[in-house]
Design a protein around this motif. Structure first.
Motif, PDB file in Angstrom:
ATOM      1  N   LYS A 169       0.835  -1.197   0.000  1.00  0.00           N
ATOM      2  CA  LYS A 169       0.000   0.000   0.000  1.00  0.00           C
ATOM      3  C   LYS A 169       0.873   1.252   0.000  1.00  0.00           C
ATOM      4  O   LYS A 169       1.874   1.321   0.713  1.00  0.00           O
ATOM      5  CB  LYS A 169      -0.921   0.000   1.218  1.00  0.00           C
ATOM      6  CG  LYS A 169      -2.065  -0.990   1.107  1.00  0.00           C
ATOM      7  CD  LYS A 169      -3.064  -0.785   2.228  1.00  0.00           C
ATOM      8  CE  LYS A 169      -4.266  -1.717   2.048  1.00  0.00           C
ATOM      9  NZ  LYS A 169      -5.282  -1.520   3.108  1.00  0.00           N
ATOM     10  N   ASN A 170       0.472   2.221  -0.808  1.00  0.00           N
ATOM     11  CA  ASN A 170       1.176   3.507  -0.866  1.00  0.00           C
ATOM     12  C   ASN A 170       0.392   4.550  -0.063  1.00  0.00           C
ATOM     13  O   ASN A 170      -0.802   4.747  -0.295  1.00  0.00           O
ATOM     14  CB  ASN A 170       1.311   3.980  -2.317  1.00  0.00           C
ATOM     15  CG  ASN A 170       2.229   3.090  -3.123  1.00  0.00           C
ATOM     16  OD1 ASN A 170       3.267   2.660  -2.644  1.00  0.00           O
ATOM     17  ND2 ASN A 170       1.837   2.799  -4.353  1.00  0.00           N
ATOM     18  N   ILE A 171       1.092   5.204   0.864  1.00  0.00           N
ATOM     19  CA  ILE A 171       0.439   6.171   1.747  1.00  0.00           C
ATOM     20  C   ILE A 171       1.125   7.524   1.625  1.00  0.00           C
ATOM     21  O   ILE A 171       2.356   7.624   1.693  1.00  0.00           O
ATOM     22  CB  ILE A 171       0.457   5.682   3.207  1.00  0.00           C
ATOM     23  CG1 ILE A 171      -0.299   4.361   3.308  1.00  0.00           C
ATOM     24  CG2 ILE A 171      -0.160   6.723   4.146  1.00  0.00           C
ATOM     25  CD1 ILE A 171      -0.184   3.673   4.634  1.00  0.00           C
ATOM     26  N   PRO A 208       4.615   8.192  15.301  1.00  0.00           N
ATOM     27  CA  PRO A 208       4.042   6.879  15.638  1.00  0.00           C
ATOM     28  C   PRO A 208       3.186   6.292  14.521  1.00  0.00           C
ATOM     29  O   PRO A 208       3.176   5.075  14.308  1.00  0.00           O
ATOM     30  CB  PRO A 208       3.182   7.168  16.885  1.00  0.00           C
ATOM     31  CG  PRO A 208       3.674   8.448  17.424  1.00  0.00           C
ATOM     32  CD  PRO A 208       4.170   9.234  16.252  1.00  0.00           C
ATOM     33  N   ILE A 209       2.486   7.155  13.793  1.00  0.00           N
ATOM     34  CA  ILE A 209       1.643   6.689  12.683  1.00  0.00           C
ATOM     35  C   ILE A 209       2.513   6.142  11.556  1.00  0.00           C
ATOM     36  O   ILE A 209       2.236   5.068  10.999  1.00  0.00           O
ATOM     37  CB  ILE A 209       0.752   7.845  12.182  1.00  0.00           C
ATOM     38  CG1 ILE A 209      -0.298   8.174  13.246  1.00  0.00           C
ATOM     39  CG2 ILE A 209       0.081   7.498  10.859  1.00  0.00           C
ATOM     40  CD1 ILE A 209      -1.129   9.401  12.955  1.00  0.00           C
ATOM     41  N   ILE A 210       3.590   6.868  11.235  1.00  0.00           N
ATOM     42  CA  ILE A 210       4.510   6.415  10.180  1.00  0.00           C
ATOM     43  C   ILE A 210       5.142   5.083  10.571  1.00  0.00           C
ATOM     44  O   ILE A 210       5.215   4.156   9.753  1.00  0.00           O
ATOM     45  CB  ILE A 210       5.588   7.483   9.907  1.00  0.00           C
ATOM     46  CG1 ILE A 210       4.946   8.747   9.329  1.00  0.00           C
ATOM     47  CG2 ILE A 210       6.652   6.950   8.946  1.00  0.00           C
ATOM     48  CD1 ILE A 210       5.884   9.946   9.246  1.00  0.00           C
ATOM     49  N   ASN A 211       5.605   4.985  11.813  1.00  0.00           N
ATOM     50  CA  ASN A 211       6.200   3.726  12.290  1.00  0.00           C
ATOM     51  C   ASN A 211       5.228   2.559  12.160  1.00  0.00           C
ATOM     52  O   ASN A 211       5.605   1.452  11.758  1.00  0.00           O
ATOM     53  CB  ASN A 211       6.636   3.865  13.754  1.00  0.00           C
ATOM     54  CG  ASN A 211       7.980   4.554  13.887  1.00  0.00           C
ATOM     55  OD1 ASN A 211       8.866   4.387  13.044  1.00  0.00           O
ATOM     56  ND2 ASN A 211       8.156   5.339  14.938  1.00  0.00           N
ATOM     57  N   ASN A 212       3.977   2.806  12.494  1.00  0.00           N
ATOM     58  CA  ASN A 212       2.952   1.759  12.418  1.00  0.00           C
ATOM     59  C   ASN A 212       2.761   1.279  10.981  1.00  0.00           C
ATOM     60  O   ASN A 212       2.695   0.073  10.722  1.00  0.00           O
ATOM     61  CB  ASN A 212       1.629   2.303  12.981  1.00  0.00           C
ATOM     62  CG  ASN A 212       0.551   1.238  13.031  1.00  0.00           C
ATOM     63  OD1 ASN A 212       0.758   0.128  13.518  1.00  0.00           O
ATOM     64  ND2 ASN A 212      -0.621   1.567  12.500  1.00  0.00           N
ATOM     65  N   GLU A 247      16.340   6.812   4.414  1.00  0.00           N
ATOM     66  CA  GLU A 247      15.842   6.489   3.078  1.00  0.00           C
ATOM     67  C   GLU A 247      14.725   5.449   3.104  1.00  0.00           C
ATOM     68  O   GLU A 247      14.368   4.888   2.059  1.00  0.00           O
ATOM     69  CB  GLU A 247      17.006   5.977   2.207  1.00  0.00           C
ATOM     70  CG  GLU A 247      18.145   6.978   2.059  1.00  0.00           C
ATOM     71  CD  GLU A 247      17.674   8.335   1.526  1.00  0.00           C
ATOM     72  OE1 GLU A 247      16.876   8.341   0.565  1.00  0.00           O
ATOM     73  OE2 GLU A 247      18.094   9.369   2.075  1.00  0.00           O
ATOM     74  N   ASN A 248      14.175   5.187   4.284  1.00  0.00           N
ATOM     75  CA  ASN A 248      13.094   4.200   4.394  1.00  0.00           C
ATOM     76  C   ASN A 248      11.765   4.730   3.858  1.00  0.00           C
ATOM     77  O   ASN A 248      10.828   3.959   3.646  1.00  0.00           O
ATOM     78  CB  ASN A 248      12.905   3.761   5.850  1.00  0.00           C
ATOM     79  CG  ASN A 248      14.090   2.952   6.356  1.00  0.00           C
ATOM     80  OD1 ASN A 248      14.659   2.160   5.604  1.00  0.00           O
ATOM     81  ND2 ASN A 248      14.466   3.147   7.599  1.00  0.00           N
ATOM     82  N   ILE A 249      11.678   6.045   3.693  1.00  0.00           N
ATOM     83  CA  ILE A 249      10.469   6.635   3.133  1.00  0.00           C
ATOM     84  C   ILE A 249      10.855   7.652   2.052  1.00  0.00           C
ATOM     85  O   ILE A 249      12.020   8.030   1.933  1.00  0.00           O
ATOM     86  CB  ILE A 249       9.589   7.307   4.216  1.00  0.00           C
ATOM     87  CG1 ILE A 249      10.351   8.428   4.941  1.00  0.00           C
ATOM     88  CG2 ILE A 249       9.098   6.288   5.225  1.00  0.00           C
ATOM     89  CD1 ILE A 249       9.514   9.134   6.002  1.00  0.00           C
TER      90      ILE A 249
END
Length: 347
Positions: free
Chosen positions: A4-6, A23-27, A53-55
């Protein structure tokens, strides 16, 4: 299963809106989702320190929204027009981004126009009903109807607070009108999953958490530093602002500390001074630390939140009050300790 792309876009008003997205990004990362952040260069640099570079990052080059401390009917009218224009610009920017890449979910932190009609769009806000200045209390019905329209244009509205009144945001997040797509997701803090260590508190360490827009942070930090320069035997750490000249070599500025550095400073400082912004309050409650809250003059939200949390915090509404508190360090430190001993979320 397809990844999924967010797309996530926090309001560029200091670091608070970005911090509570962590916290939302980590989830979502833990769920294997691909994250794209659309934000100002400063906000994206903040995220790069934490996620590398994880996002993916896209710089938002539009002019950030700003507030004016001076209040008049003309300025309120100008503010409303500017907000409407910003909403239109945000909606256009979101549409352009969605043309270049397929997104499954859009999350907007307090950006009322950042949504797409054909993609699930979520608004994060703790202000379901802002508090207008007293002389403009007549505008409440207008604000209420405007926000109800905004909220209904999103798929869901996420409130980072407890469902139980008064929560941490009081009447800002608990309103007397129905919002069908409303969800309380509990307070959001980047420190919520970190274990509070057993490092001793340094009685000579003072921490100033500088918040708000960049220029505001620097002015406030310099003003506070003028107090610290006259107090002997202290080590002061000011985080969130660019370094500036000071006579006292024991004043340390850290412009972009990591979350671990901030965590260590908050948990080991004897006295913490911070603005009364909601993200800061969520972080303090996550770590069960009492602080001296200094509400920004003219910001009704911060004035209200500081009053709401008087049981767990000390409040310095005037610069003179803060000066007296810091000139009596032992007494102030004692009062903060007593508040922490009786720390209670639901007053």
């Amino acid at each position: 299963m397809e990844q999924k792309n967010i797309l996530i876009s926090p309001l560029d008003w200091g670091i608070g809106h970005a911090a509570r997205c962590i916290p939302i990004i980590n989830n979502f990362i833990n769920q294997g989702c691909s994250i794209t952040i659309f934000a100002s260069e400063e906000i994206n640099n903040f995220f790069k320190i934490r996620f590398g570079e994880n996002i993916f990052y896209i710089n938002d080059k539009s002019k950030p929204f700003s507030y004016n401390k001076k209040i008049s009917l003309l300025k309120i009218f100008h503010f409303a027009l500017k907000m409407k224009k910003n909403t239109i610009v945000e909606n256009r920017l979101c549409a352009e981004l969605c043309e270049n890449k397929k997104y499954d979910l859009i999350i907007s932190d307090n950006r009322y126009g950042f949504k797409h009609d054909n993609i699930k769009s979520v608004l994060i806000t703790h202000q379901l009903m802002p508090i207008p200045p007293f002389i403009f209390r007549f505008s409440k019905p207008i604000i209420k109807n405007y926000l109800k329209k905004i909220f209904s244009s999103f798929s869901e509205v996420w409130v980072p607070d407890y469902k139980k009144p008064d929560g941490l945001a009081g009447k800002l997040s608990h309103v007397n009108f129905k919002i069908p797509n409303l969800k309380y997701i509990n307070p959001l803090s980047r420190f919520e999953k970190l274990e509070i260590n057993s490092l001793p508190i340094d009685e000579n360490k003072i921490l100033l958490i500088s918040s708000g827009p960049k220029n505001h942070r620097k002015i406030i930090s310099k003003n506070f530093a003028s107090i610290f320069e006259k107090i002997p035997n202290i080590n002061v750490f000011i985080i969130g602002t660019t370094p500036f000249e000071t006579k006292n070599k024991k004043i340390n500025t850290i412009e972009s500390p990591s979350d671990n550095e901030i965590f260590e400073l908050i948990t080991t400082s004897s006295i913490i001074i911070a603005g009364a912004g909601y993200s800061t309050i969520m972080d303090l409650y996550a770590l069960k630390r009492s602080a001296i809250l200094v509400p920004t003059r003219g910001q009704t939200e911060q004035i209200y939140l500081s009053k709401l949390h008087e049981k767990n915090m000390l409040i310095a509404r005037k610069f003179k009050t803060l000066k007296i508190m810091l000139e009596n360090l032992k007494e102030t430190s004692y009062l903060l300790k007593k508040k922490e001993e009786n720390f209670n979320i639901f007053n």
